[in-house]
Scaffold this active site. Structure first.
Site, PDB file in Angstrom:
ATOM      1  N   ASP A 172       0.866  -1.178   0.000  1.00  0.00           N
ATOM      2  CA  ASP A 172       0.000   0.000   0.000  1.00  0.00           C
ATOM      3  C   ASP A 172       0.903   1.228   0.000  1.00  0.00           C
ATOM      4  OD1 ASP A 172      -3.097   0.701   0.927  1.00  0.00           O
ATOM      5  OD2 ASP A 172      -1.618   2.177   1.566  1.00  0.00           O
ATOM      6  N   ASP A 189      -2.209   9.653 -10.310  1.00  0.00           N
ATOM      7  CA  ASP A 189      -2.176   8.589 -11.319  1.00  0.00           C
ATOM      8  C   ASP A 189      -0.745   8.293 -11.767  1.00  0.00           C
ATOM      9  OD1 ASP A 189      -4.892   8.404 -11.172  1.00  0.00           O
ATOM     10  OD2 ASP A 189      -5.309   9.282 -13.145  1.00  0.00           O
ATOM     11  N   GLU A 215      -4.823   2.392  -3.996  1.00  0.00           N
ATOM     12  CA  GLU A 215      -3.358   2.362  -3.969  1.00  0.00           C
ATOM     13  C   GLU A 215      -2.865   1.069  -3.339  1.00  0.00           C
ATOM     14  OE1 GLU A 215      -5.386   4.126  -2.181  1.00  0.00           O
ATOM     15  OE2 GLU A 215      -4.596   4.615  -0.191  1.00  0.00           O
TER      16      GLU A 215
END
Ligand code: MG
Length: 299
Positions: A172, A189, A215
């Site tokens: 993560d 992004d 994410e």
């Protein structure tokens, strides 16, 4: 980037191979052989997109060659056109049952062969594109969640059946929400894309990276012992730390990642069970201060 389509021509009569070669050589990368057995060996080595396969050959005939091809992992996706003077119904039905995609009658008519090849390759291209769209995350190119779970489930079966080790990581990106808030979603992004590219750079061909959502990512590490899983997790953590992403105002930004590491176990009843273990480890890594690896039941 686009390499030429590869076609394997198989016929026991060299004159027939010559005719087919002349018909196709300007457009495709060709290889040729006069035997079924050699066709299988060549196909395994070269992985052609399509095979034009003569049915009547001494030794291993075309139907037997096709049957064996379809039994391999790598041979199922290859388009096959059977070339035959035998137009009996049972031959055609048997050929289709063995996984032939199309037929061409002998003696071959060049424009017909060219058209059949073109059509079949176009169908194959569309099918591959559909598979790609259905299995990958559009933004990052990592596998999507569904495909990652499918492959995870397949790995779990393999671990159970063959007692082979398989590592599992959950990653993560730390404080990703802050990145989006502070720099905007376009930069967010770009961070996700750079993250995937950076991680892919350290993975082996057989490793599997999937985007689980937002994410959050998962990595499957087939044939990897616990020690290897931990070492890779630490390397991934380190390489993400050194990654730099350019923001819209041309400054650079860096992020860190927290990782949860575990192994698929022979006792796992589902892939989800293993993933939950990795998730627990990931949360411990977050709780421990982020930018670190934590492991759960890594034995
Ligand atoms: Mg023949």
């Amino acid at each position: 980037m686009s390499t030429r389509v590869k076609i394997l021509l198989v016929d026991d009569v060299p004159a027939n191979l010559h005719t087919l070669s002349q018909a196709l050589m300007s457009q495709y990368e060709l290889s040729v052989t006069t035997s079924g057995a050699e066709a299988l060996a060549l196909a395994e080595k070269n992985r052609p997109d399509l095979i034009l396969l003569d049915v009547m050959m001494p030794g291993m005939n075309g139907l037997e060659t096709l049957r064996r091809l379809r039994q391999t992992d790598w041979g199922r996706e290859i388009a096959v056109i059977l070339v035959t003077a035998d137009d009996r119904t049972e031959t055609q039905v048997f050929g289709l049952d063995q996984g032939a995609d199309d037929f061409v009658a002998k003696p071959v008519v060049v424009p017909v062969v060219q058209a059949r090849v073109r059509n079949l390759l176009e169908r194959q291209r569309l099918r591959r594109e559909l598979v790609r769209l259905a299995t990958t995350d559009e933004l990052t190119g990592a596998l999507n969640r569904r495909r990652f779970f499918e492959l995870g489930e397949a790995e779990r079966s393999r671990v159970k059946r063959y007692q082979q080790p398989c590592g599992l990581l959950m990653l993560d990106i730390d404080y990703f929400k802050t990145v989006n808030d502070q720099y905007g979603h376009a930069t967010g992004d770009n961070v996700l894309k750079a993250f995937v590219e950076t991680i892919q750079g350290l993975l082996r061909q057989s490793d599997v990276l999937g985007r689980l959502g937002g994410e959050e990512f998962g990595v499957l590490l087939p044939q990897t012992e616990p020690q290897g899983t931990l070492e890779l997790a630490e390397r991934l953590r380190g390489v993400v730390e050194t990654m730099r992403v350019t923001t819209e105002d041309a400054s650079t930004l860096s992020v860190t990642t927290s990782l949860g590491a575990t192994q698929l176990n022979t006792t796992d009843r589902s892939f989800d069970e293993a993933l939950q273990r990795a998730d627990t480890a990931l949360y411990a890594a977050k709780d421990g201060g982020r930018n670190r690896v934590h492991s759960e039941h890594l034995s």
